[in-house]
Design an enzyme around this catalytic site. Sequence first.
Site, PDB file in Angstrom:
ATOM      1  N   GLY A  14       0.855  -1.194   0.000  1.00 36.75           N
ATOM      2  CA  GLY A  14       0.000   0.000   0.000  1.00 36.75           C
ATOM      3  C   GLY A  14       0.887   1.237   0.000  1.00 36.75           C
ATOM      4  O   GLY A  14       1.903   1.271   0.689  1.00 36.75           O
ATOM      5  N   GLY A 124       4.800  -7.014   4.431  1.00 40.06           N
ATOM      6  CA  GLY A 124       4.757  -7.985   3.339  1.00 40.06           C
ATOM      7  C   GLY A 124       5.899  -7.743   2.370  1.00 40.06           C
ATOM      8  O   GLY A 124       6.645  -8.661   2.011  1.00 40.06           O
ATOM      9  N   ASP A 170       0.174   1.432   8.678  1.00 40.80           N
ATOM     10  CA  ASP A 170      -0.277   0.593   9.796  1.00 40.80           C
ATOM     11  C   ASP A 170       0.636   0.652  11.027  1.00 40.80           C
ATOM     12  O   ASP A 170       0.231   0.274  12.115  1.00 40.80           O
ATOM     13  CB  ASP A 170      -0.373  -0.873   9.352  1.00 40.80           C
ATOM     14  CG  ASP A 170      -1.483  -1.090   8.341  1.00 40.80           C
ATOM     15  OD1 ASP A 170      -2.259  -0.143   8.118  1.00 40.80           O
ATOM     16  OD2 ASP A 170      -1.570  -2.187   7.781  1.00 40.80           O
ATOM     17  N   GLY A 213      -6.036  -0.767   9.331  1.00 40.61           N
ATOM     18  CA  GLY A 213      -5.202  -1.611  10.195  1.00 40.61           C
ATOM     19  C   GLY A 213      -5.775  -3.013  10.239  1.00 40.61           C
ATOM     20  O   GLY A 213      -6.588  -3.334  11.093  1.00 40.61           O
ATOM     21  N   GLN A 305      -7.280   7.936   4.637  1.00 41.71           N
ATOM     22  CA  GLN A 305      -6.196   7.899   5.615  1.00 41.71           C
ATOM     23  C   GLN A 305      -4.817   7.747   4.975  1.00 41.71           C
ATOM     24  O   GLN A 305      -3.808   8.090   5.554  1.00 41.71           O
ATOM     25  CB  GLN A 305      -6.391   6.722   6.582  1.00 41.71           C
ATOM     26  CG  GLN A 305      -7.613   6.846   7.431  1.00 41.71           C
ATOM     27  CD  GLN A 305      -8.047   5.501   8.001  1.00 41.71           C
ATOM     28  OE1 GLN A 305      -7.629   5.133   9.076  1.00 41.71           O
ATOM     29  NE2 GLN A 305      -8.874   4.776   7.284  1.00 41.71           N
ATOM     30  N   ARG A 306      -4.790   7.169   3.782  1.00 45.15           N
ATOM     31  CA  ARG A 306      -3.497   6.912   3.154  1.00 45.15           C
ATOM     32  C   ARG A 306      -3.068   8.027   2.215  1.00 45.15           C
ATOM     33  O   ARG A 306      -1.944   8.028   1.707  1.00 45.15           O
ATOM     34  CB  ARG A 306      -3.581   5.600   2.373  1.00 45.15           C
ATOM     35  CG  ARG A 306      -2.895   4.518   3.098  1.00 45.15           C
ATOM     36  CD  ARG A 306      -2.757   3.216   2.451  1.00 45.15           C
ATOM     37  NE  ARG A 306      -2.967   3.033   1.071  1.00 45.15           N
ATOM     38  CZ  ARG A 306      -3.349   1.861   0.555  1.00 45.15           C
ATOM     39  NH1 ARG A 306      -3.578   0.847   1.341  1.00 45.15           N
ATOM     40  NH2 ARG A 306      -3.488   1.717  -0.732  1.00 45.15           N
ATOM     41  N   ARG A 479       4.059  34.552  31.244  1.00 45.46           N
ATOM     42  CA  ARG A 479       5.510  34.349  31.302  1.00 45.46           C
ATOM     43  C   ARG A 479       6.092  34.815  32.646  1.00 45.46           C
ATOM     44  O   ARG A 479       7.296  34.962  32.789  1.00 45.46           O
ATOM     45  CB  ARG A 479       6.182  35.120  30.167  1.00 45.46           C
ATOM     46  CG  ARG A 479       5.966  34.516  28.801  1.00 45.46           C
ATOM     47  CD  ARG A 479       7.116  34.891  27.859  1.00 45.46           C
ATOM     48  NE  ARG A 479       7.045  34.151  26.623  1.00 45.46           N
ATOM     49  CZ  ARG A 479       6.449  34.585  25.509  1.00 45.46           C
ATOM     50  NH1 ARG A 479       5.877  35.750  25.495  1.00 45.46           N
ATOM     51  NH2 ARG A 479       6.453  33.848  24.419  1.00 45.46           N
ATOM     52  N   ARG A 663      10.880  37.712  -2.039  1.00 46.29           N
ATOM     53  CA  ARG A 663       9.751  38.075  -1.180  1.00 46.29           C
ATOM     54  C   ARG A 663       9.997  37.510   0.223  1.00 46.29           C
ATOM     55  O   ARG A 663      10.506  36.398   0.357  1.00 46.29           O
ATOM     56  CB  ARG A 663       8.444  37.471  -1.707  1.00 46.29           C
ATOM     57  CG  ARG A 663       7.970  38.065  -3.012  1.00 46.29           C
ATOM     58  CD  ARG A 663       7.402  39.492  -2.812  1.00 46.29           C
ATOM     59  NE  ARG A 663       6.841  40.019  -4.044  1.00 46.29           N
ATOM     60  CZ  ARG A 663       7.531  40.631  -5.004  1.00 46.29           C
ATOM     61  NH1 ARG A 663       8.842  40.804  -4.879  1.00 46.29           N
ATOM     62  NH2 ARG A 663       6.930  41.082  -6.093  1.00 46.29           N
ATOM     63  N   GLN A 672       2.020  29.112  16.207  1.00 45.38           N
ATOM     64  CA  GLN A 672       1.727  28.722  17.578  1.00 45.38           C
ATOM     65  C   GLN A 672       0.276  28.273  17.756  1.00 45.38           C
ATOM     66  O   GLN A 672      -0.086  27.706  18.777  1.00 45.38           O
ATOM     67  CB  GLN A 672       1.960  29.957  18.450  1.00 45.38           C
ATOM     68  CG  GLN A 672       2.486  29.673  19.812  1.00 45.38           C
ATOM     69  CD  GLN A 672       2.764  31.002  20.510  1.00 45.38           C
ATOM     70  OE1 GLN A 672       3.592  31.780  20.062  1.00 45.38           O
ATOM     71  NE2 GLN A 672       2.062  31.261  21.571  1.00 45.38           N
TER      72      GLN A 672
HETATM   73  N1  LIG Z   1       5.928 -13.923   1.636  1.00 45.42           N
HETATM   74  C1  LIG Z   1       6.175 -13.232   0.542  1.00 45.42           C
HETATM   75  N2  LIG Z   1       6.960 -13.720  -0.422  1.00 45.42           N
HETATM   76  C2  LIG Z   1       7.214 -13.020  -1.531  1.00 45.42           C
HETATM   77  N3  LIG Z   1       6.723 -11.804  -1.764  1.00 45.42           N
HETATM   78  C3  LIG Z   1       5.946 -11.268  -0.844  1.00 45.42           C
HETATM   79  C4  LIG Z   1       5.620 -11.927   0.353  1.00 45.42           C
HETATM   80  N4  LIG Z   1       4.813 -11.141   1.081  1.00 45.42           N
HETATM   81  C5  LIG Z   1       4.634 -10.032   0.338  1.00 45.42           C
HETATM   82  N5  LIG Z   1       5.314 -10.093  -0.784  1.00 45.42           N
HETATM   83  C6  LIG Z   1       5.358  -9.097  -1.870  1.00 45.42           C
HETATM   84  O1  LIG Z   1       5.193  -7.799  -1.336  1.00 45.42           O
HETATM   85  C7  LIG Z   1       4.005  -7.211  -1.901  1.00 45.42           C
HETATM   86  C8  LIG Z   1       3.386  -6.280  -0.905  1.00 45.42           C
HETATM   87  O2  LIG Z   1       3.007  -7.015   0.261  1.00 45.42           O
HETATM   88  P1  LIG Z   1       1.649  -6.667   1.025  1.00 45.42           P
HETATM   89  O3  LIG Z   1       0.543  -6.654   0.059  1.00 45.42           O
HETATM   90  O4  LIG Z   1       1.567  -7.561   2.182  1.00 45.42           O
HETATM   91  O5  LIG Z   1       1.854  -5.173   1.459  1.00 45.42           O
HETATM   92  P2  LIG Z   1       2.804  -4.566   2.577  1.00 45.42           P
HETATM   93  O6  LIG Z   1       4.192  -4.443   2.059  1.00 45.42           O
HETATM   94  O7  LIG Z   1       2.634  -5.331   3.841  1.00 45.42           O
HETATM   95  O8  LIG Z   1       2.238  -3.107   2.679  1.00 45.42           O
HETATM   96  P3  LIG Z   1       0.990  -2.617   3.523  1.00 45.42           P
HETATM   97  O9  LIG Z   1       1.415  -2.596   4.966  1.00 45.42           O
HETATM   98  O10 LIG Z   1       0.759  -1.270   3.013  1.00 45.42           O
HETATM   99  O11 LIG Z   1      -0.115  -3.570   3.258  1.00 45.42           O
HETATM  100  C9  LIG Z   1       3.145  -8.406  -2.265  1.00 45.42           C
HETATM  101  O12 LIG Z   1       2.187  -8.102  -3.237  1.00 45.42           O
HETATM  102  C10 LIG Z   1       4.184  -9.350  -2.798  1.00 45.42           C
HETATM  103  O13 LIG Z   1       4.564  -9.024  -4.094  1.00 45.42           O
HETATM  104  O1  LIG Z   2      -5.390  -0.446  -0.628  1.00 48.24           O
HETATM  105  P1  LIG Z   2      -5.733  -1.874  -0.389  1.00 48.24           P
HETATM  106  O2  LIG Z   2      -4.934  -2.764  -1.252  1.00 48.24           O
HETATM  107  O3  LIG Z   2      -7.192  -2.087  -0.427  1.00 48.24           O
HETATM  108  O4  LIG Z   2      -5.262  -2.231   1.085  1.00 48.24           O
HETATM  109  C1  LIG Z   2      -5.842  -1.735   2.235  1.00 48.24           C
HETATM  110  C2  LIG Z   2      -4.942  -2.113   3.383  1.00 48.24           C
HETATM  111  O5  LIG Z   2      -3.673  -1.498   3.232  1.00 48.24           O
HETATM  112  C3  LIG Z   2      -3.379  -0.768   4.387  1.00 48.24           C
HETATM  113  O6  LIG Z   2      -3.776   0.557   4.167  1.00 48.24           O
HETATM  114  C4  LIG Z   2      -1.894  -0.783   4.660  1.00 48.24           C
HETATM  115  O7  LIG Z   2      -1.477  -2.043   4.977  1.00 48.24           O
HETATM  116  C5  LIG Z   2      -4.214  -1.424   5.476  1.00 48.24           C
HETATM  117  O8  LIG Z   2      -4.409  -0.644   6.612  1.00 48.24           O
HETATM  118  C6  LIG Z   2      -5.469  -1.729   4.712  1.00 48.24           C
HETATM  119  O9  LIG Z   2      -6.131  -2.797   5.308  1.00 48.24           O
END
Ligand SMILES: Nc1ncnc2c1ncn2[C@@H]1O[C@H](COP(=O)(O)OP(=O)(O)OP(=O)(O)O)[C@@H](O)[C@H]1O
Ligand SMILES: O=P(O)(O)OC[C@H]1O[C@](O)(CO)[C@@H](O)[C@@H]1O
Length: 759
Positions: A14, A124, A170, A213, A305-306, A479, A663, A672
């Site tokens: 994300g 991820g 998150d 989250g 939020q993002r 103060r 300027r 403040q």
């Molecule tokens: N276990 C894994 N092995 C290989 N690639 C992965 C793995 N987990 C995640 N990825 C890669 O990272 C990408 C992003 O992961 P994910 O969708 O979980 O988002 P994230 O990095 O956790 O971000 P966010 O916190 O915003 O969701 C995935 O689409 C995938 O390509």
């Molecule tokens: O934008 P997407 O792929 O729908 O993902 C939403 C998710 O990504 C996040 O914004 C970041 O991990 C999460 O809080 C939310 O659940």
Amino acid sequence: MHQKKRLGVLTSGGDSPGMNAAVRSVVRSAIAQGIDVFAIYEGYQGMVEGGQCDLENPRRVAPNAEACIRQLHWYDVAGILHKGGTIIGTARSAQFRTREGRLQAVRNLLANDIDGLVAIGGDGSLTGAHLFRSEWPELVKELLERGEIDAEVAERHRHLTIVGLAASIDNDMYGSDMTIGTDTALHRLTEAVDSISSTAASHQRTFVVEVMGRHCGYLALMGALATGADWVLIPECPPEGDCWEEKMCQVLQAGRESGRRDTIVIVAEGAKDRLGNPISCEYVRQVLEEKLGEDARVTILGHVQRGGSPTAFDRNLSTLLGHAAVQAFQTATPETESVLIGMRGNRVYQAPLMHCVEQTHAVSQAIADGDYAKAMDLRGENFKNAYQILHTLMQAQPSTPAHHDLKPLRFAILNCGATAPGMNTAVRAAVRLAIDKGHTMLGVEHGFRGLIEGHIKELNWLSVRGWATTGGSELGTSRKIPHNKDFYAIARQIERYDINGLLIIGGWSGYQAAYQLYSQCETFPAFNIPILCIPASINNNLPGCELSIGADTALNNIIEAVDKIKQSAVASNRCFLVKVMGRYCGYLAVMSGLATGAERVYINEEGVALTDLQQDLSTLIAGFKQGKRVGLIICNENAHPVYDSDFICDLFAEEGKDVFQVREAILGHLQQGGDPTPFDRIQATRFSAIGLDFLIEQAKRPSPTGAFMGTEAGNVRFIDLGMIPRMVDKEHQRPKEQWWMETAAIGKILAHTAPPTQG
Ligand SMILES: Nc1ncnc2c1ncn2[C@@H]1O[C@H](COP(=O)(O)OP(=O)(O)OP(=O)(O)O)[C@@H](O)[C@H]1O
Ligand SMILES: O=P(O)(O)OC[C@H]1O[C@](O)(CO)[C@@H](O)[C@@H]1O
């Protein structure tokens, strides 16, 4: 083969606000060190697709389209610091999750001769990065065995250096106190809930607000703390008992009965009950309607939020981490483990990526196993404490006497110095937490002036309602620093009101006043009570404290104004000189300069020399001649007694008149004002909670001490008031040591119009 090292940078998962600032910092820091940088567009998907990505439609292969892996130059990352999202695109790539996809990614990186990667993403993405790095040698071997690469390429690329930057709203990554984007998301969330509160109050309605989250309750918890919400549901700590709905309704009902007009329940999107069943907003709404007969509405904040421009904190966090990532890449050897660069206690911190990934997964596992105590432990002390504090503050009434301390005490609380956004939040927290323990809180109006004159009144649970979110000082501040006959008057008031401790929430004059009382302790036995100063000043000029309450709000006020000023000047060849507050302390100037990409920051700590001005003028003239469209200089209000902002403006206007206009913008008191940022609200609440415990503990001692509260590497500490003279530069009203001075150098490198010439 290329002589220069080659570094790839990608954003994945994300998007999160601050990713652009991180990319800018990686690109410019790398180029400044003689490294070629390549953007890998669309995250891992672009790495898999390599040279064939169609940028109009990234998921489609387009033979003649631009490559997904492209070199970035200094100018390519100009003007992006304030932008939300990521200019190099991000994606969630299913292909990269497969071995075949990762093999293809290796082919593409080798084709571009890339030696290392800075991966900017959530847990991820960093898990994927870690896996990729561990598989790299066998994937390279496979390509060699298939005859797709020759031995020389395989040998040269035996290892891939990976540096991870945690970027996700998150805040779920172990190894960094904050992930890139979280602070901005908290801003969006807080603004939204503050707005919802006013409409809710008008109709006496309940709102159930869903925040992001999936597996982490950070946004929900801190959002609830910052907005003074009335109930929260998070994945790490599902509500206790089979009848949690009853308990929730009882508390909310009691709040209504006490006269509260709005009710806000915050639900993390991943909230579950103890059996692991999701708790949806709709379910909570139904419960409230059925059990309380409430007119309840659901608001799902979603992707709002993002989005949007990153906050000052996110810009600076990203910039510092991006810079450190390049250092880590430079110093890495084939044996070096992949690292995560994060922030711990205000300092850049490096930890093995594998460990961080494992610990992050351990939280999700603990939640999945129903081991919620472990999940809370793994989130850390601050998270756990925030949850406890929130539960007390959310109560409609203080706890029953069974929970009270054995010896009830009477404390006086006052604000001192200029107003700092967050003062009210701190007072509210201190008042409620003290009352909840059975103590009495006396509010003193207008600082020491009120204490001298006896403007003192008891505060109760409801007198601080609504104070969590408002700027200014409801108690009133001044103060006034006591001297001579003031001491006698103060001693009289302490005796008259039977005050057992004094809590001062304020800035420089508060500290000076506290020191005066401390110094008069032998003459006036009444001063032999614990006195505690909690740092609250937009200047961030207080000893022993890395970040005082109010400084974050002021910084954000400045960058919002400067963004607008910069935008107004685009295409008109203008240089803006923005004068910011801070007295003699350059914190606001340096940090706002870093966050807005100012090419020059003048601060009193460094002084302003005529030779500097000549050099800066030449740089500006050269820049505008090369096509620069807008210039930005930030000047602390007391940078120099003679070469002040007016002088500099006149000088630059005269000498640069054939090339650019000048300027001046004096931001004044808008810095403040305003409601405190989430950071200031959270910090204020935390400081008050810890400070109050200190005061209570000291008040029970025969010889209590006077102290001021500070932080070092994020940890709270108490320093004896007697240390003040040794720790401050009294003439300039600032601490002798200022941790943030080291960040000024990074800003200087990155804000250049062109890369520094390589030696
Ligand atoms: N276990 C894994 N092995 C290989 N690639 C992965 C793995 N987990 C995640 N990825 C890669 O990272 C990408 C992003 O992961 P994910 O969708 O979980 O988002 P994230 O990095 O956790 O971000 P966010 O916190 O915003 O969701 C995935 O689409 C995938 O390509
Ligand atoms: O934008 P997407 O792929 O729908 O993902 C939403 C998710 O990504 C996040 O914004 C970041 O991990 C999460 O809080 C939310 O659940």
